[in-house]
Design a protein around this motif. Structure first.
Motif, PDB file in Angstrom:
ATOM      1  N   TYR A 180       0.804  -1.226   0.000  1.00  0.00           N
ATOM      2  CA  TYR A 180       0.000   0.000   0.000  1.00  0.00           C
ATOM      3  C   TYR A 180       0.840   1.281   0.000  1.00  0.00           C
ATOM      4  O   TYR A 180       0.286   2.366   0.071  1.00  0.00           O
ATOM      5  CB  TYR A 180      -0.914   0.027   1.234  1.00  0.00           C
ATOM      6  CG  TYR A 180      -2.005  -1.010   1.185  1.00  0.00           C
ATOM      7  CD1 TYR A 180      -3.144  -0.798   0.440  1.00  0.00           C
ATOM      8  CD2 TYR A 180      -1.884  -2.200   1.865  1.00  0.00           C
ATOM      9  CE1 TYR A 180      -4.148  -1.739   0.380  1.00  0.00           C
ATOM     10  CE2 TYR A 180      -2.880  -3.153   1.818  1.00  0.00           C
ATOM     11  CZ  TYR A 180      -4.009  -2.917   1.074  1.00  0.00           C
ATOM     12  OH  TYR A 180      -5.002  -3.854   1.018  1.00  0.00           O
TER      13      TYR A 180
ATOM     14  N   LYS B  73       3.555   4.318  -1.347  1.00  0.00           N
ATOM     15  CA  LYS B  73       3.557   5.138  -2.563  1.00  0.00           C
ATOM     16  C   LYS B  73       4.366   4.490  -3.676  1.00  0.00           C
ATOM     17  O   LYS B  73       4.138   4.744  -4.846  1.00  0.00           O
ATOM     18  CB  LYS B  73       4.069   6.545  -2.279  1.00  0.00           C
ATOM     19  CG  LYS B  73       5.522   6.606  -1.896  1.00  0.00           C
ATOM     20  CD  LYS B  73       5.972   8.030  -1.717  1.00  0.00           C
ATOM     21  CE  LYS B  73       7.456   8.037  -1.449  1.00  0.00           C
ATOM     22  NZ  LYS B  73       8.030   9.331  -1.504  1.00  0.00           N
TER      23      LYS B  73
ATOM     24  N   ARG C  75       0.410   2.646  -5.901  1.00  0.00           N
ATOM     25  CA  ARG C  75       0.346   3.928  -6.611  1.00  0.00           C
ATOM     26  C   ARG C  75       1.197   3.897  -7.877  1.00  0.00           C
ATOM     27  O   ARG C  75       0.774   4.340  -8.942  1.00  0.00           O
ATOM     28  CB  ARG C  75       0.804   5.062  -5.702  1.00  0.00           C
ATOM     29  CG  ARG C  75       0.598   6.431  -6.309  1.00  0.00           C
ATOM     30  CD  ARG C  75       1.034   7.530  -5.377  1.00  0.00           C
ATOM     31  NE  ARG C  75       0.350   7.431  -4.099  1.00  0.00           N
ATOM     32  CZ  ARG C  75       0.650   8.183  -3.059  1.00  0.00           C
ATOM     33  NH1 ARG C  75       1.609   9.078  -3.129  1.00  0.00           N
ATOM     34  NH2 ARG C  75       0.002   8.043  -1.918  1.00  0.00           N
ATOM     35  N   THR C  76       2.393   3.317  -7.770  1.00  0.00           N
ATOM     36  CA  THR C  76       3.264   3.192  -8.938  1.00  0.00           C
ATOM     37  C   THR C  76       2.634   2.282  -9.981  1.00  0.00           C
ATOM     38  O   THR C  76       2.720   2.562 -11.177  1.00  0.00           O
ATOM     39  CB  THR C  76       4.639   2.637  -8.504  1.00  0.00           C
ATOM     40  OG1 THR C  76       5.146   3.472  -7.469  1.00  0.00           O
ATOM     41  CG2 THR C  76       5.601   2.600  -9.659  1.00  0.00           C
TER      42      THR C  76
ATOM     43  N   PHE D  34      -0.171   4.303 -11.730  1.00  0.00           N
ATOM     44  CA  PHE D  34       0.392   5.305 -12.643  1.00  0.00           C
ATOM     45  C   PHE D  34       0.978   4.642 -13.891  1.00  0.00           C
ATOM     46  O   PHE D  34       0.790   5.123 -15.010  1.00  0.00           O
ATOM     47  CB  PHE D  34       1.461   6.154 -11.952  1.00  0.00           C
ATOM     48  CG  PHE D  34       0.927   7.334 -11.192  1.00  0.00           C
ATOM     49  CD1 PHE D  34       0.015   8.207 -11.764  1.00  0.00           C
ATOM     50  CD2 PHE D  34       1.356   7.584  -9.894  1.00  0.00           C
ATOM     51  CE1 PHE D  34      -0.466   9.302 -11.073  1.00  0.00           C
ATOM     52  CE2 PHE D  34       0.879   8.674  -9.201  1.00  0.00           C
ATOM     53  CZ  PHE D  34      -0.033   9.529  -9.785  1.00  0.00           C
TER      54      PHE D  34
ATOM     55  N   ASP E 131      -8.314   5.785  -1.842  1.00  0.00           N
ATOM     56  CA  ASP E 131      -7.464   6.984  -1.798  1.00  0.00           C
ATOM     57  C   ASP E 131      -6.450   6.968  -2.939  1.00  0.00           C
ATOM     58  O   ASP E 131      -6.200   7.995  -3.575  1.00  0.00           O
ATOM     59  CB  ASP E 131      -6.731   7.088  -0.467  1.00  0.00           C
ATOM     60  CG  ASP E 131      -7.613   7.588   0.657  1.00  0.00           C
ATOM     61  OD1 ASP E 131      -8.678   8.152   0.362  1.00  0.00           O
ATOM     62  OD2 ASP E 131      -7.228   7.399   1.825  1.00  0.00           O
ATOM     63  N   GLU E 132      -5.866   5.805  -3.189  1.00  0.00           N
ATOM     64  CA  GLU E 132      -4.898   5.690  -4.284  1.00  0.00           C
ATOM     65  C   GLU E 132      -5.571   5.941  -5.629  1.00  0.00           C
ATOM     66  O   GLU E 132      -4.969   6.535  -6.525  1.00  0.00           O
ATOM     67  CB  GLU E 132      -4.218   4.318  -4.271  1.00  0.00           C
ATOM     68  CG  GLU E 132      -3.323   4.079  -3.077  1.00  0.00           C
ATOM     69  CD  GLU E 132      -2.180   5.060  -2.956  1.00  0.00           C
ATOM     70  OE1 GLU E 132      -1.692   5.578  -3.974  1.00  0.00           O
ATOM     71  OE2 GLU E 132      -1.764   5.323  -1.816  1.00  0.00           O
ATOM     72  N   CYS E 133      -6.814   5.504  -5.786  1.00  0.00           N
ATOM     73  CA  CYS E 133      -7.552   5.790  -7.027  1.00  0.00           C
ATOM     74  C   CYS E 133      -7.755   7.299  -7.183  1.00  0.00           C
ATOM     75  O   CYS E 133      -7.646   7.840  -8.287  1.00  0.00           O
ATOM     76  CB  CYS E 133      -8.905   5.077  -7.026  1.00  0.00           C
ATOM     77  SG  CYS E 133      -8.799   3.305  -7.246  1.00  0.00           S
TER      78      CYS E 133
ATOM     79  N   ILE F 184      -5.835   9.683  -5.805  1.00  0.00           N
ATOM     80  CA  ILE F 184      -4.525  10.315  -5.998  1.00  0.00           C
ATOM     81  C   ILE F 184      -4.070  10.178  -7.448  1.00  0.00           C
ATOM     82  O   ILE F 184      -3.514  11.107  -8.026  1.00  0.00           O
ATOM     83  CB  ILE F 184      -3.482   9.709  -5.036  1.00  0.00           C
ATOM     84  CG1 ILE F 184      -3.790  10.139  -3.606  1.00  0.00           C
ATOM     85  CG2 ILE F 184      -2.062  10.112  -5.414  1.00  0.00           C
ATOM     86  CD1 ILE F 184      -2.998   9.398  -2.554  1.00  0.00           C
ATOM     87  N   THR F 185      -4.306   9.013  -8.047  1.00  0.00           N
ATOM     88  CA  THR F 185      -3.868   8.769  -9.420  1.00  0.00           C
ATOM     89  C   THR F 185      -4.894   9.240 -10.454  1.00  0.00           C
ATOM     90  O   THR F 185      -4.731   8.978 -11.630  1.00  0.00           O
ATOM     91  CB  THR F 185      -3.565   7.277  -9.637  1.00  0.00           C
ATOM     92  OG1 THR F 185      -4.713   6.515  -9.302  1.00  0.00           O
ATOM     93  CG2 THR F 185      -2.391   6.836  -8.798  1.00  0.00           C
TER      94      THR F 185
END
Length: 171
Positions: free
Chosen positions: A103, A105, A109-110, A113, A143-145, A147-148
């Motif tokens: 979970y 970054k 998240r990578t 992206f 949250d990651e969705c 952020i990206t």
């Protein structure tokens, strides 16, 4: 409050000196004032209000509408307690390779992206929470969705094929 006690002067017959009075200050009113100020600031301070994430769900209608989604533009993400499993395509295909990340970054998240860069902005994330996933894991993934900047995602129950894929992979 404050008291002044007077002690005897000096010696007899000698030079007359001024009498020095010692002072004793009672700190009880000061402590009371301190507690009143602490209580006042605690009661008047606004605490941090919880932030709510907006989640739009479709209306429940009798007629079910299906939207066409290409499996080549779909990433299935399965959050677990400590890690996140993901794969592209259908779980029943022999070529499906399950991968694992975390979970952080540098983790999911990578992956999001990178997938967005390869496929484009119109890809769909299918989220299937495993039985070991907690509510926090789901919120972290949403949250990651955000952020990206991925606006197309679906939340589904995990199917037996996906569970078999996790067990078979041994990750």
């Amino acid at each position: 409050m404050a008291e002044i006690s007077q002690d005897g002067g000096g010696k007899k017959g000698g030079k007359k000196r001024s009498k020095k009075a010692s002072t004793k200050i009672d700190m009880t009113p000061m402590v009371d004032l301190g507690f009143l100020l602490i209580t006042f600031f605690m009661l008047t301070t606004t605490l941090a209000k919880p932030v709510v994430m907006q989640l739009n769900m479709p209306d429940k209608t009798e007629k079910e509408e299906k939207s066409e989604v290409k499996m080549s533009e779909t990433l299935t993400v399965m959050p677990d307690a400590e890690k996140v499993y993901y794969y592209q395509g259908l779980p029943t295909e022999a070529s499906t390779q399950l991968q694992k990340t975390n979970y952080s970054k540098d983790g999911i998240r990578t992956v999001l992206f990178d997938y967005k860069r390869r496929v484009g902005d119109n890809f769909t994330i299918v989220i299937k929470a495993t039985k070991g996933a907690k509510y926090k894991n789901m919120v972290d993934l949403l949250d990651e969705c955000a952020i990206t900047s991925n606006k197309r995602y679906a939340i589904l129950e995990i199917d037996p094929d996906s569970e078999k894929l996790i067990k078979k992979s041994g990750l």
